[in-house]
Design an enzyme around this catalytic site. Sequence first.
Site: not given
Ligand code: SER
Length: 319
Positions: A8, A11-12, A34-35, A142, A146
């Site tokens: 990854g 990404g950010q 990364d992809i 999400y 997690k």
């Molecule tokens: N910053 C993330 C989101 O907003 C939370 O871990 O999905």
Amino acid sequence: MERVLVIGSSGQIGSELVLALRKKFGNVNVFATDIKNPPDEIRNGGPFQILDVLDYRNLLHFLVRHNITQVYNLAAVLSGNAEKIPLQAWDINMKALMNTLEAARQSDAKKLFWPSSIAVFGPTTPRHNTPQLTVMEPNTVYGISKLAGERWGEYYCHRYGIDFRSVRYPGLISYKTEPGGGTTDYAVEIYFEAIKKGSYECFVSADTALPMMFMDDAIENTLRLMDVGSDHLSLRSSYNMAGISFTAEELHQSIKKYLPNFSTTYKPDFRQAIADSWPASIDDSIAQKDWGMKTEYDLDKMTKVMLEKIGEQLNGPKN
Ligand code: SER
């Protein structure tokens, strides 16, 4: 000699973490994957390869072929996007983690960093100064992924000796690579729009408070956690990390100190409910005690750097 894989890296978090890891371990020892294609800085500074973490055989092959000893797996579908494709997001987020845990077990890549999030908490969690150990009933895909991931990480640590380490990141604020599809994205977008347009339409209400952290602090603390001896770690799930808590309106006011004409309007969308289910502030005293978690940036200091750097990116450096 550590050999590091970052999954990854476009990404950010990845696009900044790779640079810090290359500084620490040497460019040739940090493999960015990364992809998606990476920013130039990542591609030109050391090895980069397209790698799909969902392809288990390829991942294991990569770890063995490059003698990888530690992995940072940052691949995930963030909270807002995950609500649009629940089953797919669950599948991707869990498979990305399980493949990494299993590949770690089958190779020498025994040290693993995997980010968790404030999203592991839910509407029944105490909202202020949320403790490390508390009620956890996340109601987003999400957040559920997690929380499940934290449990699996701890399980692999105790059962198979994988050196699993994790933090619950607050919303991360950065200027190099924008986040994609998260609920805390407004706290990044607002800075870009402030410079580009002088105004911002915010997708959460003015009084929405969430914990946030400037990327430099997030990277420093990630390296700190990964550096500390195992005997310091009293937790093998994921550590609370507080950062700084502020409302959307306080963020707006902070920008106004530097850009007096800046205006914000508030038009909450589906992400408001997600934000409302998360803590407003976090207690991270265990992370402070175990591995010296600390932060350098408060809201105004972060705002100053964000506006300067975004200004330079869009308009060229100030002389
Ligand atoms: N910053 C993330 C989101 O907003 C939370 O871990 O999905």
